[in-house]
Write a protein that holds these residues in place. Structure first.
Motif, PDB file in Angstrom:
ATOM      1  N   VAL A 297      78.170 105.695 109.845  1.00 38.28           N
ATOM      2  CA  VAL A 297      77.742 106.670 108.852  1.00 38.28           C
ATOM      3  C   VAL A 297      76.563 106.058 108.098  1.00 38.28           C
ATOM      4  O   VAL A 297      76.736 105.309 107.143  1.00 38.28           O
ATOM      5  CB  VAL A 297      78.902 107.025 107.893  1.00 38.28           C
ATOM      6  CG1 VAL A 297      78.445 108.043 106.870  1.00 38.28           C
ATOM      7  CG2 VAL A 297      80.088 107.549 108.670  1.00 38.28           C
ATOM      8  N   LEU A 298      75.355 106.355 108.559  1.00 34.33           N
ATOM      9  CA  LEU A 298      74.154 105.786 107.980  1.00 34.33           C
ATOM     10  C   LEU A 298      73.398 106.862 107.218  1.00 34.33           C
ATOM     11  O   LEU A 298      73.126 107.935 107.753  1.00 34.33           O
ATOM     12  CB  LEU A 298      73.263 105.194 109.075  1.00 34.33           C
ATOM     13  CG  LEU A 298      73.870 104.043 109.888  1.00 34.33           C
ATOM     14  CD1 LEU A 298      72.895 103.609 110.973  1.00 34.33           C
ATOM     15  CD2 LEU A 298      74.212 102.869 108.992  1.00 34.33           C
ATOM     16  N   VAL A 299      73.080 106.591 105.981  1.00 38.12           N
ATOM     17  CA  VAL A 299      72.301 107.514 105.154  1.00 38.12           C
ATOM     18  C   VAL A 299      71.019 106.784 104.773  1.00 38.12           C
ATOM     19  O   VAL A 299      71.049 105.821 104.003  1.00 38.12           O
ATOM     20  CB  VAL A 299      73.080 107.939 103.899  1.00 38.12           C
ATOM     21  CG1 VAL A 299      72.240 108.880 103.051  1.00 38.12           C
ATOM     22  CG2 VAL A 299      74.393 108.621 104.289  1.00 38.12           C
ATOM     23  N   THR A 300      69.901 107.217 105.309  1.00 37.50           N
ATOM     24  CA  THR A 300      68.621 106.574 105.063  1.00 37.50           C
ATOM     25  C   THR A 300      67.820 107.379 104.053  1.00 37.50           C
ATOM     26  O   THR A 300      68.108 108.553 103.779  1.00 37.50           O
ATOM     27  CB  THR A 300      67.820 106.452 106.364  1.00 37.50           C
ATOM     28  OG1 THR A 300      67.563 107.775 106.878  1.00 37.50           O
ATOM     29  CG2 THR A 300      68.603 105.666 107.407  1.00 37.50           C
ATOM     30  N   THR A 301      66.788 106.751 103.506  1.00 39.21           N
ATOM     31  CA  THR A 301      65.943 107.435 102.523  1.00 39.21           C
ATOM     32  C   THR A 301      65.245 108.664 103.099  1.00 39.21           C
ATOM     33  O   THR A 301      65.241 109.726 102.456  1.00 39.21           O
ATOM     34  CB  THR A 301      64.905 106.447 101.952  1.00 39.21           C
ATOM     35  OG1 THR A 301      65.590 105.338 101.341  1.00 39.21           O
ATOM     36  CG2 THR A 301      64.022 107.133 100.916  1.00 39.21           C
ATOM     37  N   PRO A 302      64.643 108.603 104.289  1.00 41.56           N
ATOM     38  CA  PRO A 302      64.042 109.828 104.845  1.00 41.56           C
ATOM     39  C   PRO A 302      65.057 110.951 105.025  1.00 41.56           C
ATOM     40  O   PRO A 302      64.733 112.126 104.819  1.00 41.56           O
ATOM     41  CB  PRO A 302      63.474 109.358 106.192  1.00 41.56           C
ATOM     42  CG  PRO A 302      63.248 107.900 106.025  1.00 41.56           C
ATOM     43  CD  PRO A 302      64.359 107.433 105.141  1.00 41.56           C
TER      44      PRO A 302
ATOM     45  N   GLY B  34      70.585 120.842 111.120  1.00 40.53           N
ATOM     46  CA  GLY B  34      71.383 120.617 112.312  1.00 40.53           C
ATOM     47  C   GLY B  34      70.739 119.632 113.266  1.00 40.53           C
ATOM     48  O   GLY B  34      71.423 118.839 113.918  1.00 40.53           O
ATOM     49  N   GLU B  35      69.403 119.656 113.352  1.00 38.63           N
ATOM     50  CA  GLU B  35      68.702 118.735 114.238  1.00 38.63           C
ATOM     51  C   GLU B  35      68.561 117.346 113.637  1.00 38.63           C
ATOM     52  O   GLU B  35      68.453 116.353 114.366  1.00 38.63           O
ATOM     53  CB  GLU B  35      67.330 119.296 114.580  1.00 38.63           C
ATOM     54  CG  GLU B  35      67.390 120.554 115.432  1.00 38.63           C
ATOM     55  CD  GLU B  35      66.035 121.198 115.660  1.00 38.63           C
ATOM     56  OE1 GLU B  35      65.928 122.074 116.527  1.00 38.63           O
ATOM     57  OE2 GLU B  35      65.070 120.823 114.953  1.00 38.63           O
ATOM     58  N   LEU B  36      68.557 117.252 112.339  1.00 46.94           N
ATOM     59  CA  LEU B  36      68.451 115.945 111.688  1.00 46.94           C
ATOM     60  C   LEU B  36      69.790 115.236 111.572  1.00 46.94           C
ATOM     61  O   LEU B  36      69.837 114.005 111.512  1.00 46.94           O
ATOM     62  CB  LEU B  36      67.871 116.107 110.279  1.00 46.94           C
ATOM     63  CG  LEU B  36      66.374 116.364 110.126  1.00 46.94           C
ATOM     64  CD1 LEU B  36      66.026 116.441 108.653  1.00 46.94           C
ATOM     65  CD2 LEU B  36      65.547 115.280 110.794  1.00 46.94           C
ATOM     66  N   ALA B  37      70.866 115.981 111.518  1.00 49.44           N
ATOM     67  CA  ALA B  37      72.168 115.403 111.190  1.00 49.44           C
ATOM     68  C   ALA B  37      72.629 114.418 112.249  1.00 49.44           C
ATOM     69  O   ALA B  37      72.676 114.758 113.435  1.00 49.44           O
ATOM     70  CB  ALA B  37      73.198 116.509 111.024  1.00 49.44           C
ATOM     71  N   PRO B  38      72.978 113.192 111.852  1.00 51.07           N
ATOM     72  CA  PRO B  38      73.633 112.284 112.798  1.00 51.07           C
ATOM     73  C   PRO B  38      75.028 112.809 113.121  1.00 51.07           C
ATOM     74  O   PRO B  38      75.587 113.601 112.347  1.00 51.07           O
ATOM     75  CB  PRO B  38      73.694 110.957 112.025  1.00 51.07           C
ATOM     76  CG  PRO B  38      73.610 111.340 110.591  1.00 51.07           C
ATOM     77  CD  PRO B  38      72.789 112.585 110.521  1.00 51.07           C
TER      78      PRO B  38
END
Length: 364
Positions: free
Chosen positions: A180-185, A300-304
């Protein structure tokens, strides 16, 4: 002893070519212990024999008719089954050609039904970890046998642990084990996209409270048109979004949506009469329909994989939050002097989105 130590070190440090567990294209599965169940193979492989040390154990018994067949045609000879790549034997004796990587994906995505069950993602991660640990143990035992056959010495406990850890990490990476990675972008993209849906909800409810203070003296028909024209602009925006998200890209379409909200918000905030309010409502309705198509696609396309459920519900969450905030702000600002502040929220939010836009990433 020095030569044995060098040999052990060389074998332990060998890369993908020496160990079939690191070659996901040809790696054998853990089920090769029972070749007597495989048609076309002669003899019985002892449980203690290692097919890596003796590749002849895995060679099929080929007749002259088979040898004369073109590549890939041998399996078509009646009564004889040729195995030309990595194989596995299942518990019931059936043959399979899945590598450990494919076997893991089969267990995760094909045999497990796609049912909306609470905790399915956690179950998927647990299965992935268990499979990677199992495969890493087999890899470690395999390497220990190879080292022992050449040096007459087993790997030490530290070497076994190191080998097992490295193999487990590689296999989890192959199985695309996502943390579960949450990055700044990602945060910026979620914020900008969510703010669009927030404005959809906000402009849905903002016209309820100030009806009696916005240009008092207007007729019921004028106000009704100003409120309902929002729904007239929505379908046009949705139709336009369907084309522009493909021709302009998700990021470019997001810019169009933001600037449309900004234009509508400025006109509505600085309106001189009900005609300006009506035109602004149509523009904002267009942007809202546009956003309702764009934002779910973009998120939807960005979501890991580990955040798909969360981001999938974000569009509706932001929308109802906007409705709620419009009702809260109506308490202090639904007055003859404060109604323009209510309408200015759309323009202010759009400006914030524009400031964040340089950091907005394109959809992968």
């Amino acid at each position: 002893m020095a030569s044995n130590d060098d040999e052990r070190r060389r074998l332990l440090d060998q890369g993908n070519g020496s160990n079939p567990w690191y070659n996901t294209a040809t790696m054998p599965t853990p089920h090769y212990h029972h070749p007597q169940q495989i048609p076309g193979y002669g003899g019985v492989m002892a449980m203690t024999q290692n097919p890596v040390q003796n590749p002849a154990l895995l060679e099929p018994q080929m007749s002259e008719a088979h040898k004369s067949q073109p590549a890939g045609m041998a399996s078509m000879v009646p009564g004889q089954q040729m195995l030309t790549k990595s194989y596995s034997v299942h518990a019931e004796g059936a043959l399979g050609y899945l590598t450990p990587l494919q076997l893991g994906r089969h267990e995760l995505y094909e045999r497990v039904p796609f049912t909306a069950v609470f905790g399915m993602q956690q179950k998927e991660r647990n299965i992935t970890k268990a499979f990677a640990s199992y495969a890493a143990d087999l890899d470690t035992l395999e390497q220990d046998q190879i080292v022992y056959s050449r040096t007459n010495q087993h790997l030490s406990v530290d070497e076994l642990d190191s080998r097992r850890t490295r193999a487990s990490l590689l296999l989890m990476d192959e199985l695309e084990m996502d943390a579960v990675l949450v990055t700044t972008p990602l945060i910026i993209a979620i914020f900008v996209a969510g703010l669009c849906q927030f404005l959809v909800g906000y402009n849905t409810g903002v016209m309820n409270s100030p009806s009696s203070v916005v240009f008092s003296g207007h007729s019921t028909l004028e106000w009704s048109i100003a409120v309902s024209v929002f729904a007239v602009g929505g379908p046009w925006g949705a139709v336009a979004a369907g084309t522009l998200v493909d021709t302009r890209g998700r990021r470019g379409a997001m810019a169009i949506c933001i600037y449309t909200f900004l234009i509508g918000g400025i006109i509505q905030t600085t309106a001189k009469n009900m005609i300006f309010i009506t035109v602004a409502r149509f523009i904002i309705g267009f942007a809202s329909g546009f956003s309702s198509v764009l934002v779910p696609i973009y998120l939807g396309e960005l979501a890991p994989p580990t955040l798909r459920g969360t981001l999938g519900t974000l569009t509706q969450f932001c929308l109802v939050t906007g409705i709620f905030v419009s009702d809260l702000l109506a308490f202090p600002f639904a007055t003859e002097k404060g109604w323009r502040i209510l309408f200015s929220v759309t323009a202010v939010a759009s400006v914030i989105q524009i400031l964040c836009f340089p950091f907005l990433i394109e959809s992968p």
